[in-house]
Motif scaffolding. Structure first.
Motif: not given
Length: 161
Positions: A17-30
């Motif tokens: 479901d996270l692969a299909r609805d990509t806006d639900r899985l955000a990733m970034w580097v801090e």
């Protein structure tokens, strides 16, 4: 940086479901930093906090954390070592059924630099150190699904995802 893409792939594989609805899985580097030393070896390491934000998550949070811990076994095993501090997370309860989960993973990737001919340099990612035990004990069987109390919680069967 290769670990962020590897983590995203691991999450998408077991949580379609996270692969299909990509806006639900955000990733970034801090808080990224490069660590290098003056000397003959020109390699370096980058250290950073990998932030993972899963929005509107309706699954069992244990499944999400299990997938991440399984990924850490091969990608950042020092976070699972005896005495390790663990990693922080935050949860925002949106409703009884959904929440936002933010996870912070302190990651490190080392790069070697090998001189070639005519001033060319070759950069290679250093693999993570293997724990001092048989691979079957630290990696274990491949993760394909997660069950709790006799119910499959990841990936969800097609009728429930």
């Amino acid at each position: 940086m290769k670990k962020p893409a590897s983590l995203r792939a691991a999450l998408a594989r077991l949580m379609p479901d996270l692969a299909r609805d990509t806006d639900r899985l955000a990733m970034w580097v801090e808080k990224g930093k490069v660590v290098a030393r003056l000397g003959p070896q020109r390699g370096f390491a980058w250290e950073y906090d990998q932030i993972v934000l899963v929005s509107r998550y309706a699954g069992d949070p244990a499944a999400l954390f299990f997938v991440i811990c399984d990924w850490l076994r091969s990608q950042q095993p020092d976070l699972l070592a005896s005495g390790a501090d663990g990693f922080p997370f935050e949860v925002d309860m949106l409703s009884e059924a959904e929440c936002d989960i933010q996870i912070t993973l302190p990651l490190r990737e080392a790069i070697t630099a090998t001189p070639g001919q005519d001033g060319k340099w070759h950069l290679d990612m250093v693999p993570e150190p293997v724990p001092m035990m048989p691979e079957s004990q630290w990696l274990g069987p491949r993760l394909t699904s997660i069950w709790a109390d006799g119910i499959q919680i990841a990936p969800l069967p097609p009728s429930e995802s």
